[in-house]
Design an enzyme around this catalytic site. Structure first.
Site, PDB file in Angstrom:
ATOM      1  N   SER A 242       7.725 -13.757 -12.969  1.00 13.20           N
ATOM      2  CA  SER A 242       8.466 -14.600 -12.336  1.00 13.20           C
ATOM      3  C   SER A 242       6.879 -16.210 -12.585  1.00 13.20           C
ATOM      4  O   SER A 242       5.760 -15.564 -13.206  1.00 13.20           O
ATOM      5  CB  SER A 242       8.843 -14.109 -11.150  1.00 13.20           C
ATOM      6  OG  SER A 242       6.771 -13.309 -10.505  1.00 13.20           O
TER       7      SER A 242
ATOM      8  N   GLU B  39       5.728 -19.311 -11.417  1.00 14.24           N
ATOM      9  CA  GLU B  39       5.206 -20.367 -10.193  1.00 14.24           C
ATOM     10  C   GLU B  39       5.464 -21.842 -10.326  1.00 14.24           C
ATOM     11  O   GLU B  39       4.326 -22.322 -11.000  1.00 14.24           O
ATOM     12  CB  GLU B  39       4.205 -19.686  -8.678  1.00 14.24           C
ATOM     13  CG  GLU B  39       3.498 -20.646  -7.572  1.00 14.24           C
ATOM     14  CD  GLU B  39       2.223 -20.040  -7.020  1.00 14.24           C
ATOM     15  OE1 GLU B  39       2.402 -18.908  -6.784  1.00 14.24           O
ATOM     16  OE2 GLU B  39       1.722 -21.218  -6.492  1.00 14.24           O
TER      17      GLU B  39
ATOM     18  N   TYR C  82       3.803 -24.907  -1.238  1.00 11.33           N
ATOM     19  CA  TYR C  82       3.829 -25.539   0.246  1.00 11.33           C
ATOM     20  C   TYR C  82       2.451 -26.015   0.917  1.00 11.33           C
ATOM     21  O   TYR C  82       1.700 -25.652   0.946  1.00 11.33           O
ATOM     22  CB  TYR C  82       4.681 -24.542   0.915  1.00 11.33           C
ATOM     23  CG  TYR C  82       4.880 -25.207   2.558  1.00 11.33           C
ATOM     24  CD1 TYR C  82       6.577 -25.724   2.380  1.00 11.33           C
ATOM     25  CD2 TYR C  82       4.701 -24.646   3.560  1.00 11.33           C
ATOM     26  CE1 TYR C  82       6.890 -25.760   3.698  1.00 11.33           C
ATOM     27  CE2 TYR C  82       4.911 -24.994   4.761  1.00 11.33           C
ATOM     28  CZ  TYR C  82       5.929 -25.976   4.905  1.00 11.33           C
ATOM     29  OH  TYR C  82       6.731 -26.102   6.545  1.00 11.33           O
TER      30      TYR C  82
ATOM     31  N   ALA D  85       0.164 -28.785   3.620  1.00 12.95           N
ATOM     32  CA  ALA D  85       0.297 -28.925   4.664  1.00 12.95           C
ATOM     33  C   ALA D  85       0.852 -30.295   5.224  1.00 12.95           C
ATOM     34  O   ALA D  85       1.587 -29.985   7.332  1.00 12.95           O
ATOM     35  CB  ALA D  85      -1.613 -29.113   5.047  1.00 12.95           C
TER      36      ALA D  85
ATOM     37  N   HIS E  48     -10.070 -11.651   0.391  1.00 17.66           N
ATOM     38  CA  HIS E  48      -9.996 -13.047   0.648  1.00 17.66           C
ATOM     39  C   HIS E  48     -11.083 -14.050   1.390  1.00 17.66           C
ATOM     40  O   HIS E  48     -11.581 -13.019   1.673  1.00 17.66           O
ATOM     41  CB  HIS E  48      -8.689 -13.633   2.044  1.00 17.66           C
ATOM     42  CG  HIS E  48      -8.809 -14.654   2.725  1.00 17.66           C
ATOM     43  ND1 HIS E  48      -9.381 -15.237   3.824  1.00 17.66           N
ATOM     44  CD2 HIS E  48      -7.904 -15.648   2.304  1.00 17.66           C
ATOM     45  CE1 HIS E  48      -8.550 -16.252   3.739  1.00 17.66           C
ATOM     46  NE2 HIS E  48      -8.109 -16.676   2.668  1.00 17.66           N
TER      47      HIS E  48
ATOM     48  N   ALA F  30     -12.324 -13.017   4.906  1.00 17.70           N
ATOM     49  CA  ALA F  30     -11.843 -11.532   5.255  1.00 17.70           C
ATOM     50  C   ALA F  30     -12.955 -10.811   5.998  1.00 17.70           C
ATOM     51  O   ALA F  30     -14.778 -11.830   6.094  1.00 17.70           O
ATOM     52  CB  ALA F  30     -11.450 -10.401   4.345  1.00 17.70           C
TER      53      ALA F  30
ATOM     54  N   GLN G  94      -3.709 -13.418  -6.119  1.00 20.69           N
ATOM     55  CA  GLN G  94      -4.403 -14.302  -6.013  1.00 20.69           C
ATOM     56  C   GLN G  94      -4.537 -14.155  -7.508  1.00 20.69           C
ATOM     57  O   GLN G  94      -5.196 -13.067  -8.539  1.00 20.69           O
ATOM     58  CB  GLN G  94      -6.393 -14.903  -5.469  1.00 20.69           C
ATOM     59  CG  GLN G  94      -6.911 -16.014  -5.390  1.00 20.69           C
ATOM     60  CD  GLN G  94      -5.995 -16.871  -5.417  1.00 20.69           C
ATOM     61  OE1 GLN G  94      -5.350 -17.273  -6.029  1.00 20.69           O
ATOM     62  NE2 GLN G  94      -5.890 -17.431  -4.231  1.00 20.69           N
TER      63      GLN G  94
ATOM     64  N   PHE H  78     -11.575 -24.921  -8.454  1.00 23.61           N
ATOM     65  CA  PHE H  78     -10.813 -24.051  -7.659  1.00 23.61           C
ATOM     66  C   PHE H  78     -10.952 -22.946  -7.568  1.00 23.61           C
ATOM     67  O   PHE H  78     -10.593 -21.901  -6.873  1.00 23.61           O
ATOM     68  CB  PHE H  78      -9.427 -23.794  -8.652  1.00 23.61           C
ATOM     69  CG  PHE H  78      -8.471 -23.623  -7.287  1.00 23.61           C
ATOM     70  CD1 PHE H  78      -8.006 -24.778  -6.290  1.00 23.61           C
ATOM     71  CD2 PHE H  78      -7.421 -23.134  -7.685  1.00 23.61           C
ATOM     72  CE1 PHE H  78      -7.142 -23.814  -5.470  1.00 23.61           C
ATOM     73  CE2 PHE H  78      -5.993 -22.583  -7.113  1.00 23.61           C
ATOM     74  CZ  PHE H  78      -5.809 -23.352  -6.185  1.00 23.61           C
TER      75      PHE H  78
HETATM   76  C1  LIG Z   1       0.049 -15.529  -3.955  1.00 25.72           C
HETATM   77  C2  LIG Z   1      -0.209 -16.676  -2.996  1.00 25.72           C
HETATM   78  C3  LIG Z   1       0.363 -17.611  -3.114  1.00 25.72           C
HETATM   79  C4  LIG Z   1       0.143 -18.758  -2.184  1.00 25.72           C
HETATM   80  N1  LIG Z   1       0.477 -19.896  -1.948  1.00 25.72           N
HETATM   81  C5  LIG Z   1       0.072 -20.915  -1.302  1.00 25.72           C
HETATM   82  C6  LIG Z   1       0.515 -21.940  -0.703  1.00 25.72           C
HETATM   83  O1  LIG Z   1       2.126 -22.284  -1.114  1.00 25.72           O
HETATM   84  N2  LIG Z   1       0.356 -23.151   0.045  1.00 25.72           N
HETATM   85  C7  LIG Z   1      -0.765 -23.192   0.863  1.00 25.72           C
HETATM   86  O2  LIG Z   1      -1.338 -23.042   2.069  1.00 25.72           O
HETATM   87  N3  LIG Z   1      -1.358 -22.184   0.554  1.00 25.72           N
HETATM   88  C8  LIG Z   1      -0.804 -21.053  -0.395  1.00 25.72           C
HETATM   89  N4  LIG Z   1      -1.591 -19.534  -0.865  1.00 25.72           N
HETATM   90  C9  LIG Z   1      -3.420 -19.373   0.079  1.00 25.72           C
HETATM   91  C10 LIG Z   1      -3.236 -18.940   1.186  1.00 25.72           C
HETATM   92  O3  LIG Z   1      -2.519 -20.023   2.567  1.00 25.72           O
HETATM   93  C11 LIG Z   1      -4.474 -18.766   1.780  1.00 25.72           C
HETATM   94  O4  LIG Z   1      -5.622 -17.908   0.355  1.00 25.72           O
HETATM   95  C12 LIG Z   1      -5.197 -18.495   3.095  1.00 25.72           C
HETATM   96  O5  LIG Z   1      -5.940 -18.758   3.270  1.00 25.72           O
HETATM   97  C13 LIG Z   1      -5.035 -16.758   3.681  1.00 25.72           C
HETATM   98  O6  LIG Z   1      -3.709 -16.891   3.271  1.00 25.72           O
HETATM   99  P1  LIG Z   1      -2.903 -14.617   3.667  1.00 25.72           P
HETATM  100  O7  LIG Z   1      -1.686 -15.278   3.546  1.00 25.72           O
HETATM  101  O8  LIG Z   1      -3.305 -14.815   2.771  1.00 25.72           O
HETATM  102  O9  LIG Z   1      -3.310 -15.287   5.169  1.00 25.72           O
HETATM  103  P2  LIG Z   1      -3.154 -13.950   5.946  1.00 25.72           P
HETATM  104  O10 LIG Z   1      -2.724 -12.624   5.380  1.00 25.72           O
HETATM  105  O11 LIG Z   1      -3.164 -14.418   7.224  1.00 25.72           O
HETATM  106  O12 LIG Z   1      -4.965 -13.873   6.185  1.00 25.72           O
HETATM  107  C14 LIG Z   1      -6.200 -14.600   6.159  1.00 25.72           C
HETATM  108  C15 LIG Z   1      -7.179 -14.077   6.669  1.00 25.72           C
HETATM  109  O13 LIG Z   1      -7.587 -13.592   8.214  1.00 25.72           O
HETATM  110  C16 LIG Z   1      -7.250 -12.087   7.766  1.00 25.72           C
HETATM  111  N5  LIG Z   1      -6.319 -11.612   9.238  1.00 25.72           N
HETATM  112  C17 LIG Z   1      -5.260 -11.436   8.170  1.00 25.72           C
HETATM  113  N6  LIG Z   1      -4.869 -10.920   9.476  1.00 25.72           N
HETATM  114  C18 LIG Z   1      -5.682 -10.927  10.855  1.00 25.72           C
HETATM  115  C19 LIG Z   1      -5.766 -10.377  11.997  1.00 25.72           C
HETATM  116  N7  LIG Z   1      -4.099 -10.229  12.519  1.00 25.72           N
HETATM  117  N8  LIG Z   1      -6.963 -10.273  12.710  1.00 25.72           N
HETATM  118  C20 LIG Z   1      -7.616 -11.329  12.056  1.00 25.72           C
HETATM  119  N9  LIG Z   1      -8.155 -11.402  10.352  1.00 25.72           N
HETATM  120  C21 LIG Z   1      -6.493 -11.292   9.946  1.00 25.72           C
HETATM  121  C22 LIG Z   1      -7.516 -12.143   6.681  1.00 25.72           C
HETATM  122  O14 LIG Z   1      -8.581 -10.830   5.917  1.00 25.72           O
HETATM  123  C23 LIG Z   1      -7.583 -12.762   5.371  1.00 25.72           C
HETATM  124  O15 LIG Z   1      -8.952 -13.231   5.850  1.00 25.72           O
HETATM  125  C24 LIG Z   1      -1.312 -18.450  -1.259  1.00 25.72           C
HETATM  126  C25 LIG Z   1      -2.054 -17.963  -2.026  1.00 25.72           C
HETATM  127  C26 LIG Z   1      -1.780 -16.548  -2.752  1.00 25.72           C
HETATM  128  C27 LIG Z   1      -2.674 -15.949  -2.866  1.00 25.72           C
END
Ligand SMILES: Cc1cc2nc3c(=O)[nH]c(=O)nc-3n(C[C@H](O)[C@H](O)[C@H](O)COP(=O)(O)OP(=O)(O)OC[C@H]3O[C@@H](n4cnc5c(N)ncnc54)[C@H](O)[C@@H]3O)c2cc1C
Length: 300
Positions: free
Chosen positions: A24, A26, A58, A60, A160, A163, A187, A227
């Site tokens: 795939s 991106e 996507y 902000a 992360h 985390a 990532q 980055f």
């Molecule tokens: C493949 C990929 C594509 C991406 N695409 C984009 C994009 O298009 N746009 C963009 O803005 N960013 C993008 N990102 C970056 C991403 O948005 C950031 O890394 C963001 O900081 C975390 O997103 P996440 O979905 O992993 O968050 P989550 O899974 O919600 O986790 C975020 C943090 O919170 C912690 N956490 C999760 N759930 C809980 C909970 N219930 N209570 C307490 N802590 C919790 C986790 O351990 C982690 O440290 C991408 C990252 C990757 C790997």
């Protein structure tokens, strides 16, 4: 891990994936007309490789979001590709996000990459938007209530940056899968071993969906270093030794980058991995070369 380019190349002789790999790509939404033309050129070149899907990131702000929606919908309308729209929890209420999701579903876009996102003035202190989804797992649940989307989520082999601990990070990844995600995309990373041990830990915690390695195609090493620092990705010394100073010689840099990415895929493939997600940075050449070496050829 070897540091020698010739050794890397000779090991490729043994690389012969028995079944076609699943790939795939991106892309990010273009910021100008020139960038848009360049992205569409890239999409047209990569389309015959028949990736399983292509995803569009996507941002902000409002205008960058419109660019994502427009790009995703145009891919759906004008190509044979299956688009996956990235969607985040940032700066929007649950209802606003659900409406975007409904629009996608109605437009035939049925795959979402569900992310928490980062606040623009990010300082490590993430705060959920009032009335919004707090974490990606909440977004996954909300999207599944809107429609039966195919949902991919993010995973972090090097943990992360915010985390609480590596273990907790995997627990939260499991929450995303339990909420309905059918794939995690990682990532980018450069140590294949880091990915493999992360993958094992995920399996130990009962995460059985594919954890698809995100493979970075480095087309600017200086930018890549910045980055990587933000993402907490370690750059091994052998990579720095090969790429440092090579931005002044783009042909050499791109050849080295291709070797690094192919070598990563080869090691992962030997360990049984058959799905790869390529961060194309909207450029076709590295992706084409790497796919060619991996045995993926244009199909009619
Ligand atoms: C493949 C990929 C594509 C991406 N695409 C984009 C994009 O298009 N746009 C963009 O803005 N960013 C993008 N990102 C970056 C991403 O948005 C950031 O890394 C963001 O900081 C975390 O997103 P996440 O979905 O992993 O968050 P989550 O899974 O919600 O986790 C975020 C943090 O919170 C912690 N956490 C999760 N759930 C809980 C909970 N219930 N209570 C307490 N802590 C919790 C986790 O351990 C982690 O440290 C991408 C990252 C990757 C790997």
């Amino acid at each position: 891990m070897t540091t020698n380019k010739t050794a890397l190349l000779s090991r490729l002789e043994n690389f012969n994936p028995s079944n076609r790999l699943h790939i795939s790509f991106e892309f990010f939404p273009p910021k100008s007309e020139a960038m848009e033309a360049s992205l569409w050129n890239t999409i047209k070149i990569l389309e015959p490789l028949k990736p399983d899907f292509v995803s569009v990131t996507y941002g902000a702000g409002g205008t960058t979001r419109d660019r994502t929606h427009n790009t995703v919908k145009r891919i759906k309308e004008e190509t044979t590709l299956i688009p996956a729209a990235h969607l985040t929890c940032v700066n929007a209420t649950t209802e606003e996000i659900n409406q975007v999701a409904r629009d996608y579903w109605d437009a035939g876009v049925k795959h979402i990459v569900a992310l928490r996102g980062d606040v623009p003035e990010h300082n490590g202190n993430y705060k959920p938007y009032p009335g919004g989804y707090a974490y990606a797992s909440d977004l996954v649940s909300g999207l599944k209530d809107v429609a039966d989307f195919e949902i991919s989520v993010a995973a972090y082999p090097e943990t992360h940056p915010e985390a609480q601990s590596p273990e907790k990070d995997i627990d939260y990844l499991k929450q995303k899968v339990d909420a309905g995600a059918s794939r995690a995309i990682t990532q980018f990373f450069l140590n294949a071993d880091t990915y493999l041990s992360f993958s094992d830990k995920c399996l130990d915690k009962g995460i059985s969906v594919p954890i698809v390695p995100g493979i970075i195609l480095i087309n600017n090493f200086e930018q890549f270093k910045k980055f990587s620092k933000m993402c907490g990705t370690e750059i091994p010394k052998w990579v720095t030794d090969l790429l440092d100073g090579q931005d002044n010689n783009p042909t050499n840099r791109d050849m080295i980058s291709a070797i690094i990415a192919v070598e990563q895929c080869r090691i992962l493939n030997e360990a049984g991995i058959k799905n790869f997600h390529f961060y194309t940075l909207n450029k076709p050449d590295l992706a084409m070369t790497i796919c060619h070496i991996l045995g993926i050829r244009p199909q009619n």
